[in-house]
Design an enzyme around this catalytic site. Sequence first.
Site, short mmCIF file in Angstrom:
data_model
loop_
_atom_site.label_atom_id
_atom_site.label_comp_id
_atom_site.label_asym_id
_atom_site.label_seq_id
_atom_site.Cartn_x
_atom_site.Cartn_y
_atom_site.Cartn_z
N ARG A 197 25.07 29.32 19.75
CA ARG A 197 25.23 27.98 19.19
C ARG A 197 24.99 26.92 20.25
O ARG A 197 25.02 27.20 21.45
CB ARG A 197 26.66 27.82 18.66
CG ARG A 197 26.83 28.34 17.24
CD ARG A 197 28.28 28.36 16.85
NE ARG A 197 28.94 29.52 17.41
CZ ARG A 197 30.18 29.54 17.89
NH1 ARG A 197 30.89 28.44 17.91
NH2 ARG A 197 30.70 30.63 18.37
N ARG A 201 29.83 19.71 22.86
CA ARG A 201 30.69 19.03 21.87
C ARG A 201 30.45 17.53 21.97
O ARG A 201 30.38 16.99 23.08
CB ARG A 201 32.15 19.30 22.17
CG ARG A 201 32.56 20.72 21.88
CD ARG A 201 34.04 20.88 22.16
NE ARG A 201 34.37 22.30 22.11
CZ ARG A 201 35.37 22.84 22.77
NH1 ARG A 201 36.16 22.10 23.51
NH2 ARG A 201 35.62 24.13 22.67
N ARG A 273 28.79 44.78 35.99
CA ARG A 273 29.00 43.84 37.08
C ARG A 273 30.43 44.03 37.56
O ARG A 273 31.33 44.32 36.76
CB ARG A 273 28.83 42.39 36.59
CG ARG A 273 27.45 42.08 36.09
CD ARG A 273 26.40 42.04 37.16
NE ARG A 273 26.50 40.86 38.01
CZ ARG A 273 25.77 40.70 39.11
NH1 ARG A 273 24.92 41.63 39.51
NH2 ARG A 273 25.89 39.59 39.84
N ARG A 303 33.61 30.83 40.79
CA ARG A 303 34.72 29.93 40.47
C ARG A 303 35.89 30.16 41.42
O ARG A 303 35.95 31.17 42.12
CB ARG A 303 35.17 30.12 39.02
CG ARG A 303 35.57 31.54 38.68
CD ARG A 303 35.95 31.65 37.19
NE ARG A 303 36.23 33.02 36.82
CZ ARG A 303 36.65 33.41 35.64
NH1 ARG A 303 36.84 32.53 34.67
NH2 ARG A 303 36.90 34.67 35.37
N GLU A 324 36.00 33.80 43.40
CA GLU A 324 35.52 34.96 42.63
C GLU A 324 34.00 35.11 42.83
O GLU A 324 33.24 34.16 42.59
CB GLU A 324 35.86 34.71 41.16
CG GLU A 324 35.62 35.88 40.27
CD GLU A 324 36.13 35.61 38.84
OE1 GLU A 324 37.24 35.07 38.68
OE2 GLU A 324 35.39 35.92 37.90
N TYR A 372 32.10 44.26 26.19
CA TYR A 372 33.08 43.27 26.63
C TYR A 372 33.96 42.94 25.44
O TYR A 372 33.48 42.60 24.36
CB TYR A 372 32.42 41.97 27.16
CG TYR A 372 33.52 40.97 27.48
CD1 TYR A 372 34.20 41.05 28.69
CD2 TYR A 372 33.95 40.05 26.53
CE1 TYR A 372 35.27 40.21 28.96
CE2 TYR A 372 35.01 39.21 26.80
CZ TYR A 372 35.67 39.29 28.01
OH TYR A 372 36.74 38.47 28.28
N ASP A 374 37.55 40.76 24.31
CA ASP A 374 38.71 39.95 24.63
C ASP A 374 39.96 40.73 24.23
O ASP A 374 39.90 41.66 23.43
CB ASP A 374 38.64 38.61 23.89
CG ASP A 374 37.87 37.56 24.71
OD1 ASP A 374 37.94 37.63 25.96
OD2 ASP A 374 37.22 36.70 24.11
C1 FAD Z 1 37.45 39.16 34.80
C2 FAD Z 1 37.91 39.33 33.38
C3 FAD Z 1 38.53 38.28 32.75
C4 FAD Z 1 38.98 38.43 31.45
N1 FAD Z 1 39.57 37.37 30.85
C5 FAD Z 1 40.02 37.49 29.60
C6 FAD Z 1 40.61 36.38 28.95
O1 FAD Z 1 40.73 35.30 29.51
N2 FAD Z 1 41.03 36.54 27.67
C7 FAD Z 1 40.90 37.73 27.01
O2 FAD Z 1 41.30 37.82 25.84
N3 FAD Z 1 40.33 38.80 27.60
C8 FAD Z 1 39.89 38.71 28.87
N4 FAD Z 1 39.32 39.80 29.49
C9 FAD Z 1 39.19 41.07 28.75
C10 FAD Z 1 40.41 42.01 28.93
O3 FAD Z 1 40.55 42.36 30.27
C11 FAD Z 1 40.16 43.23 28.04
O4 FAD Z 1 40.21 42.84 26.70
C12 FAD Z 1 41.19 44.35 28.22
O5 FAD Z 1 41.34 44.68 29.55
C13 FAD Z 1 40.74 45.58 27.46
O6 FAD Z 1 41.77 46.52 27.46
P1 FAD Z 1 41.47 48.09 27.50
O7 FAD Z 1 42.78 48.74 27.34
O8 FAD Z 1 40.39 48.43 26.56
O9 FAD Z 1 40.86 48.36 28.95
P2 FAD Z 1 41.52 48.24 30.38
O10 FAD Z 1 42.46 47.10 30.44
O11 FAD Z 1 40.43 48.28 31.36
O12 FAD Z 1 42.39 49.58 30.53
C14 FAD Z 1 41.79 50.84 30.76
C15 FAD Z 1 42.77 51.66 31.58
O13 FAD Z 1 42.31 53.02 31.63
C16 FAD Z 1 42.58 53.54 32.92
N5 FAD Z 1 41.64 54.65 33.14
C17 FAD Z 1 40.30 54.60 33.17
N6 FAD Z 1 39.78 55.82 33.42
C18 FAD Z 1 40.83 56.67 33.56
C19 FAD Z 1 40.95 58.07 33.83
N7 FAD Z 1 39.86 58.85 33.99
N8 FAD Z 1 42.19 58.62 33.91
C20 FAD Z 1 43.30 57.84 33.74
N9 FAD Z 1 43.24 56.50 33.48
C21 FAD Z 1 42.02 55.92 33.39
C22 FAD Z 1 42.32 52.36 33.83
O14 FAD Z 1 42.99 52.54 35.08
C23 FAD Z 1 42.87 51.20 33.03
O15 FAD Z 1 44.23 50.95 33.36
C24 FAD Z 1 38.81 39.66 30.77
C25 FAD Z 1 38.16 40.72 31.42
C26 FAD Z 1 37.70 40.55 32.70
C27 FAD Z 1 36.98 41.68 33.35
#
Ligand code: FAD
Length: 407
Positions: A197, A201, A273, A303, A324, A372, A374
């Site tokens: 989009r 704004r 990344r 940032r 960062e 990716y 949220d």
């Molecule tokens: C820099 C950044 C900024 C972000 N900002 C926002 C934001 O502002 N707002 C928002 O809504 N979302 C944000 N996000 C997204 C958010 O981080 C994700 O939605 C969330 O982390 C996803 O949760 P998850 O449980 O799928 O994965 P994760 O949080 O990555 O959890 C996966 C877990 O699995 C574990 N794991 C992996 N492999 C193994 C293994 N082989 N054995 C045992 N354990 C393992 C890892 O250690 C980890 O703890 C951001 C992401 C990033 C990277």
Amino acid sequence: MYLSVTIISLNEQFLVNNMNESQMKMKKILIVGTGFSGAVIARRLAEQGHVITVIDQRDHIGGNSYDARDDKTDVMVHVYGPHIFHTDNEVVWNYVNQFSVMMPYINRVKATVNDQVFSLPINLHTINQFFSKTCSPDEAKKLITDKADKNITDPATFEDQALAFIGKELYEAFFKGYTIKQWGMEPKELPASILKRLPVRFNYDDNYFNHKFQGMPKDGYTQMIKNILEHKNIEVKLKSIFCKEEADSYDHTFYSGPLDEYFNYQNGRLGYRTLDFEKFYHEGDYQGCAVMNYCSVDVPYTRITEHKYFSPWEKHEGSVCYKEYSRACTEKDIPYYPIRQVGEMELLRSYLTLAEQEKNITFVGRLGTYRYLDMDVTIAEAMKTADLYLDSLNTGNVMPVFSVEVK
Ligand SMILES: Cc1cc2nc3c(=O)[nH]c(=O)nc-3n(C[C@H](O)[C@H](O)[C@H](O)COP(=O)(O)OP(=O)(O)OC[C@H]3O[C@@H](n4cnc5c(N)ncnc54)[C@H](O)[C@@H]3O)c2cc1C
């Protein structure tokens, strides 16, 4: 007497039969990862009586949403990068409010460009300041329409799309350098679909997100996830790396680790990344806001985040900030953002084919599905996945290896 004994023994038999039935329905579940994916699935299944073991390779729960207090300043720090909770999904919003007090928080991002500070996303203030004008909304619309590149009728790349929307000056000031730093490639190598989009704004609204609900957990994301995991049927094991043999002693596994890692990277590594954070302290107030973007390629970081601004209800004299930097992820790094370019998508498809041959496992979350996500989307998908599993137990349907569209 005889009659009564018979009745008692029939009741007991009934109880035993019933217990066996419920015990038979009770499943032993392994969940890999204590991020939102793992925690939400664990809780939902535990509440239905299933016995859950959640493992994580790290020494803490919370996945990438993990936060912790800084030793020196006591500021709550988002250890894997800034996390702001925002959603339009009322079910998810009610869910997080069940496990945490959500404090009002509006993300207002600033950008330093050409030695000036602007407001993001590009809004009427940004436009007026950037072009040294005092446009009304209608005048600004006309200005941007005049600036837009009308020769681009069918934009194929991110660069073309941006030029077609906002023209050269705003694109080069706010998008070009930042995108090169963030993705390590020229915007003309990225697809137009990234910019769906008009990124502008025509009013003074500088709320970074458009969502209906926005907030920060009062005691942090780690505490929220701890509360989600706090259930008598859930056992959490930290510093525990998943191995395939372990899954054999469970009825089902939900895996939120990297999809390619599960298959020992046999087809190659999916591209990500990664981020480097350079921490520094400041007495008082360093930048006056939580997030300051640096859009020029001449500044190596993308940032600076000043974390005490993520908890505006707290008071801290000292301040802890992070520069960062974004770069390509190597084997030793933490995977952050999936790249999902043409090459990666081909590799992804090869892993999806392998995954489809697996049994009693469901790949979930940002790493398990290589997307990716949220936090609100992660939670919604985790709820859906758990419900699908519960449904499969009732119907006898096979639980799918992916509960969402991954391609
Ligand atoms: C820099 C950044 C900024 C972000 N900002 C926002 C934001 O502002 N707002 C928002 O809504 N979302 C944000 N996000 C997204 C958010 O981080 C994700 O939605 C969330 O982390 C996803 O949760 P998850 O449980 O799928 O994965 P994760 O949080 O990555 O959890 C996966 C877990 O699995 C574990 N794991 C992996 N492999 C193994 C293994 N082989 N054995 C045992 N354990 C393992 C890892 O250690 C980890 O703890 C951001 C992401 C990033 C990277």
